[in-house]
Every structure is written in structure tokens, then in C-alpha cells.
Scaffold this active site. Sequence first.
Site, PDB file in Angstrom:
ATOM      1  N   ASP A   1     -21.726 -78.019   0.964  1.00  0.00           N
ATOM      2  CA  ASP A   1     -22.727 -78.137   2.028  1.00  0.00           C
ATOM      3  C   ASP A   1     -22.716 -76.975   3.004  1.00  0.00           C
ATOM      4  O   ASP A   1     -23.765 -76.524   3.465  1.00  0.00           O
ATOM      5  CB  ASP A   1     -22.593 -79.474   2.747  1.00  0.00           C
TER       6      ASP A   1
ATOM      7  N   GLN B   1     -18.028 -81.386   0.595  1.00  0.00           N
ATOM      8  CA  GLN B   1     -17.077 -80.704  -0.284  1.00  0.00           C
ATOM      9  C   GLN B   1     -15.850 -81.570  -0.551  1.00  0.00           C
ATOM     10  O   GLN B   1     -15.625 -82.588   0.124  1.00  0.00           O
ATOM     11  CB  GLN B   1     -16.658 -79.387   0.377  1.00  0.00           C
ATOM     12  N   HIS B   2     -15.064 -81.156  -1.538  1.00  0.00           N
ATOM     13  CA  HIS B   2     -13.709 -81.634  -1.797  1.00  0.00           C
ATOM     14  C   HIS B   2     -13.588 -83.016  -2.426  1.00  0.00           C
ATOM     15  O   HIS B   2     -12.524 -83.347  -2.952  1.00  0.00           O
ATOM     16  CB  HIS B   2     -12.869 -81.670  -0.499  1.00  0.00           C
TER      17      HIS B   2
HETATM   18  O1  5SP Z   1     -14.617 -80.605   4.447  1.00  0.00           O
HETATM   19  C1  5SP Z   1     -15.599 -79.975   4.740  1.00  0.00           C
HETATM   20  C2  5SP Z   1     -15.640 -78.502   4.493  1.00  0.00           C
HETATM   21  O2  5SP Z   1     -14.352 -78.000   4.117  1.00  0.00           O
HETATM   22  C3  5SP Z   1     -16.784 -80.684   5.332  1.00  0.00           C
HETATM   23  O3  5SP Z   1     -17.727 -79.773   5.847  1.00  0.00           O
HETATM   24  C4  5SP Z   1     -17.401 -81.551   4.282  1.00  0.00           C
HETATM   25  O4  5SP Z   1     -18.111 -80.699   3.383  1.00  0.00           O
HETATM   26  C5  5SP Z   1     -18.266 -82.660   4.889  1.00  0.00           C
HETATM   27  O5  5SP Z   1     -19.416 -82.142   5.410  1.00  0.00           O
HETATM   28  P1  5SP Z   1     -20.453 -83.019   6.324  1.00  0.00           P
HETATM   29  O6  5SP Z   1     -20.620 -84.365   5.701  1.00  0.00           O
HETATM   30  O7  5SP Z   1     -19.857 -83.095   7.693  1.00  0.00           O
HETATM   31  O8  5SP Z   1     -21.709 -82.219   6.299  1.00  0.00           O
END
Ligand code: 5SP
Length: 507
Positions: free
Chosen positions: A258, A71-72
Site C-alpha cells: 500500500d 503489507q506483510h
Molecule cells: O506495515 C505497514 C508498512 O510496513 C503498514 O503500512 C501496512 O501496510 C498497513 O497499512 P494501512 O492499513 O495502515 O494502510
Amino acid sequence: MVLVAGVDSSTQSCKVTIVDAGTGRTVRTGKAAHPDGTEVNPSHWWSALLEAADDAGGLGDVAAVAIAGQQHGLVLLDSGGRVLRDALLWNDTRSAEAAGALVAELGPVALARRCGSVPVASFTITKLRWVRENEPDIAARVAAVALPHDWLTWRLRGFGPAGESPLGPELEELSTDRSDASGTGYWQPAGGSYDLELFEVALGRPAREAGRTPGGQAAETVILPRVAAPSETVGTVAAGLLDGVPANAVKIGAGAGDNAAGALGLGAVRGDVVVSIGTSGTVFAVSDTPPNDPSGTVAGFADAAGAFLPIAVTLNAARVLSTTAALLGVDFGGLAELAMAAQPGSAGVVLVPWFEGERTPNLPHAQASLHGLSIASTTRENLARAAIEGMLCGLADGLDAVAATGVSAQRVLLIGGAAQNPAVQAVAAQVFGVPVAVPQPGEYVARGAAAQAAWLLSGERPQWPLAFAGEPVQDGRPEVRRQYGEYRRQAAGAANNAAPGGALPRG
Ligand SMILES: O=C(CO)[C@@H](O)[C@H](O)COP(=O)(O)O
Ligand SMILES: Nc1ncnc2c1ncn2[C@@H]1O[C@H](COP(=O)(O)OP(=O)(O)O)[C@@H](O)[C@H]1O
């Protein structure tokens, strides 16, 4: 047999899972690595997706695909659909001061009410403010802003820069979904629409949602992806992109962030709290009410099925264990053996694992610290267990915060790469205070994207069975969290005192 594909374009890698839509059985999988770092050129995600799809045997026999992603991440496109700079990722903390400024300007209570969360450095909106302040020439050239999964979906549909894509740079075709939009900091989970004023406060330029052009928008208006419905088909895989996939043969779903995809892949129900230990550590649940935590500890995201996803996220998760294992010169199995040879509480040794700064608590400039060392307690075994205990106590703090929003935690579903470690499972059963169940090893984010692909085909959300690898016996050790809490408070105080410009404002 109807096959569907799910993609998880996460921080460290891209995973592709091919699933039998009727039964939920995983038929094939593929994987490809991403570069390390907190800013990455999206072209690496695209090439990793193509490589992982090929590694999974291709998409020539699937009827639909959906993409879930980290995300983000801030993907900035110019009017020609070209990426203007490497994407700043969720784990990049350089926008921490920008986050503090936005919170000070707009107020944490108002922000939590308007966009469900109090933004910290991870959030897209803070990265926009950072680009505006530090890279004004790039900020001036932005024609569209997308998230990682949005941009990959757009590319898979055949759009992109002229010469690099069959359909060209049609920015109006950018799409996203509720769950990922809710991580931007300028989309309202409760209202289901962009808060365009918040976007403009951050970047200093107006924006509009793609496909909504009330009477001739000015050129400086930035395009934001259209927010698609959870089971919507947003397009089809373009011809010529993937071996064996003719034009319009494979439908593409809205995709998701995700964590929301993980909830979909697990079939998480009310009472379940998902703890995912990957690059990020996340604690989240599916809720019927939009969370609103002005302290900022819990972010109020939307889920991928029309509900909401209160979530607490730590920056330091799986990499706490890989770092400690490297230090001790062992692999993950060796780390588990050492940790299991120590006693709960690690003889008083505590690792506060804020190696990369920390998001929860919001201490982006913090560093990790080791406490309680004596001649007797400084052993490989105690250090191995202290790393696992410290990482999991941080997530247990997140579980407490999610529960405080009204979520009734009846069961923890432990997933992510590190969840397969037996020592992680044993310590989780000691610190979470809720029964822990460990699903069979699998890529549940990609599985959730595959479930979304099955959903768009059938019109009904699939009810695939969830198989479990184990349920570690609950063995509550409150003393472990108590000793961690004492050192965490000390470490937070030290981090705030050392922070440039002092402690960051937060609710
Ligand atoms: O920043 C967040 C949710 O706010 C993280 O969950 C990212 O979405 C990265 O996810 P992974 O690479 O660890 O699955
Ligand atoms: N047995 C294990 N013990 C501890 N950590 C592990 C183990 N297996 C994998 N990991 C960690 O899990 C990480 C991958 O988890 P994953 O959930 O795929 O991450 P992400 O989705 O963030 O890319 C690896 O980078 C590794 O550090």
C-alpha cells in the site's frame, strides 16, 4: 475514455477507485469494511473487494485493474489452495519474540544488508517463525506463502480452492511485486531476488519462487509468488467473478504494497516525503539507493516503479485520535475544535500513544502513557491536542530517521484518513520541520494501483496532476518535540523494563 480501476485492500477497509486513464480524473469510488483485529480470514478481504467493486459501479467498463494491499500479512495455503489459518496481520505483535530471536541468530547488520530491513513483529518472516514454533501442524501443511495483495490478485484471476474458483488451486500462478516482496523479510531489494535461506531459517522448510522449478522440487518445498515487474500484466479477471466482466476483458497488474502504491498515486518525486495517517502511520520517500539501516528504525523497501522506498512505520496512528475522540465524547470535528482551543504543547500534557505496543520504536509490549498532568493542565482541550501532538511527534521521529538515510526532505505530503483533520494539519506544520502540503482528500493507495493499471495499458507511467487542499503555514514549535522526547525516553525505559524477557535486540 479508457477507464482503469485501483484497489486498496487495507487494514480497516477495501477501497475501489475508477479513474480516467488519460486525465487521472476519479470517475467512481466504492468501499467496504474489513473486520477489526490483528488476524483476519482472507475470505473477508475477497468478499469486501467484490462488495467495494460493486459499490463503485462494477468493473464492466474498465480496461485494467491492479490491487494494492496492506503489507506483510501472512497468507498460508495448502496444496489445494485452501487458507490454512487466519492471516496474521502487520499489526499483530505476537511474533515479537520470534523477531528478536531471528535478529539475534542472524545479526541486524547482516539482515539489513541481506533484506534491506531488520525485521520486527510486523514482518512476514517473523510470523513464519511464530507459526513454526506455535502451530507446527499448520507449518507442516504449508504449500505456499502469499501476501494479501498477492492472494487477492490470484483469486481475481480465477484461481483458488477447487469448488470456490473457476481455475482451481494453481499455486504456480501466484504473483507479487518488488514493493510487497520487500516487506516479507526474505526478499532482497538491492539484488531483486528472494533470500531463500532466510525463509528456511524462519519456517524450517525450503522454498522456491513460483514458475522456477529446477528439476523436480521436493514436495516439502514451499512456493513463493513470482515477483512481477512494475508494469507487467499478470493475467486477466476471470469470467463469472464480477457482474458484466466477460473472460479476458480486464487486464490485471502486478499490484503493490500500500505505501508504494501511495507514492505512485501521488506521483511522489525526490524531495517529497509522504506521511500517511491511517491505521498505520507511515513516513516514506522514493529513493534511488537501497536503504540499509541496521538500527531497524527505517525499513528498506522497494517502491512500485523500480526504485526504493525507505520507510518508518508506527503502529499507533489514526486510532490514537478515534480512541481519544471516543473518550472525550466527540466526533473528529469536535476533537479538532478542542485541540485548536489548546496551545501548542498542550500546557505540558504529553500522550505517548503506544496503545497497541509500538513498532517504531520497537516496543511491542509497551502501553500508552499520559504525562504532565496537573489540576490546571488536565482539560479536554489539552488532552485532545496532546493526542494529536503525541501521534505526530512519533511520525516526526520517523521523518528524522528517514532523512538520516540520506533522503533530502523538501516537502511533506500528508495523506490518509486523519490527514483531513484541520488540527492534524496545524500540528503537522509545527512538528515536522518541513513544509507540509495536503493533497485533495482521496484514496491515493487505490489511485496508485489505478496508475499501475494505466501504465500496463499504455506502456508508460501516467503523469496525472495532483490537486492540493491546502498548505498549512509552517509554524515550527521545537518545544513540542522536545517535551515529547523527554517523556518518550521515560516511557521507552519503562516499557523495556516491563518487557517479557527484557528488551528486544535491535540494531
Ligand atoms: O506495515 C505497514 C508498512 O510496513 C503498514 O503500512 C501496512 O501496510 C498497513 O497499512 P494501512 O492499513 O495502515 O494502510
Ligand atoms: N477527520 C478525521 N480526523 C481524524 N481521523 C480521521 C478523520 N477521518 C478519518 N479518520 C481516521 O482515518 C481512518 C481511515 O484512514 P485510512 O487511511 O483509510 O486507513 P487504512 O488505509 O489504514 O484502512 C479511520 O479509521 C479514522 O480513524
